[in-house]
Design a protein around this motif. Structure first.
Motif, short mmCIF file in Angstrom:
data_model
loop_
_atom_site.label_atom_id
_atom_site.label_comp_id
_atom_site.label_asym_id
_atom_site.label_seq_id
_atom_site.Cartn_x
_atom_site.Cartn_y
_atom_site.Cartn_z
N TYR A 12 0.82 -1.21 0.00
CA TYR A 12 0.00 0.00 0.00
C TYR A 12 0.85 1.26 0.00
CZ TYR A 12 -3.84 -3.08 1.15
OH TYR A 12 -4.78 -4.07 1.12
N ARG A 27 4.45 2.37 -2.76
CA ARG A 27 4.63 1.12 -2.00
C ARG A 27 6.10 0.84 -1.70
NH1 ARG A 27 1.17 -0.64 -6.44
NH2 ARG A 27 -0.90 -1.26 -5.72
N LYS A 71 -3.69 5.21 5.00
CA LYS A 71 -3.35 4.11 4.10
C LYS A 71 -4.13 4.27 2.79
CE LYS A 71 -4.71 -0.72 3.70
NZ LYS A 71 -5.84 -0.30 2.87
N GLY A 74 -4.54 0.19 -3.69
CA GLY A 74 -3.33 0.32 -2.91
C GLY A 74 -2.25 1.20 -3.48
#
Lengths: 122, 108
Positions: A32, A53, A98, A103
């Protein structure tokens, strides 16, 4: 359950520095993108910074560019924000958030920590 | 930078009533708009993503609609716990992500 726990806030003089941390649990952290969003007392939400990420790509609001640095340690599931050259107007609660569906960078923010307060004052 | 304008600034309603909150973008954000709820002393909570999709665990009384520049968050029948501040967020044209200034939903 996804948990994000920020730490590192406090009182600092103008021109000073702080390092914020956000420890993540209940999530495969390196899948993520992560972000920081702040909220000045009694005010609305302001996006501050996002990191991909892998950590290879970082993005900043113009208001903090050149002063703040976002980073992450995927081995420790931890996000960081280094705050330098702090100004009175940086006073705010700093939330880590987050990335949501997908993601990746550019996604919404689906889980937020409870925030850490940074106060810049002489 | 895309500017999001929320209206009204404050909405006063009774529990059980229907709430309609608006978010208008300065240029098209397609469907890349989310809604958040924030209660005093708490972090924001994601309610709706991509204009009309409820996030995990969000009650069915919350719904979102719209595309392009005009969006609406509707709460069909207000519960006491729904009184809070609501923010919209666009991710269509970032950086930067931008938030609206918020709508405070208060008990009448």
């Amino acid at each position: 359950e996804v948990l994000l726990l920020e730490s590192g806030g406090g009182l600092v003089q103008p021109g000073g520095s702080l390092r914020l941390s956000c420890a993540a649990s209940g999530v495969i952290f390196d899948t993520y993108a992560m972000s920081w969003v702040r909220q000045a007392p009694g005010r609305g939400l302001e996006w501050v910074s996002t990191i991909s990420r892998s950590g290879d790509n970082t993005y900043y609001a113009d208001s903090v560019k050149g002063r703040f640095t976002i980073s992450r340690d995927n081995s420790r599931s931890t996000l960081f924000l280094q705050l330098n050259s702090l100004r009175v107007e940086d006073t705010a609660i700093y939330y880590c958030a987050k990335a949501g569906f997908g993601g990746s960078v550019g996604a919404d923010f689906d889980y937020w920590g409870q925030g850490t307060l940074v106060t810049v004052s002489s | 930078e895309i500017v999001l304008t929320q209206s009204p600034a404050t909405l006063s309603l009774f529990p059980g009533e229907r709430a309609t909150l608006s978010c208008r973008a300065s240029q098209s954000v397609r469907s890349y708009l989310a809604w958040y709820q924030q209660k005093p002393g708490q972090a924001p909570r994601l309610l709706i993503y991509d204009a009309s999709n409820r996030a995990t665990g969000i009650p069915a009384r919350f719904s979102g609609s719209g595309s392009g520049t005009d969006f609406t968050l509707t709460i069909s029948s207000l519960e006491p716990e729904d009184f809070a501040v609501y923010y919209c967020l666009q991710r269509a044209n970032w950086p930067p992500y931008t938030f609206g200034q918020g709508t405070k939903l208060e008990i009448k």
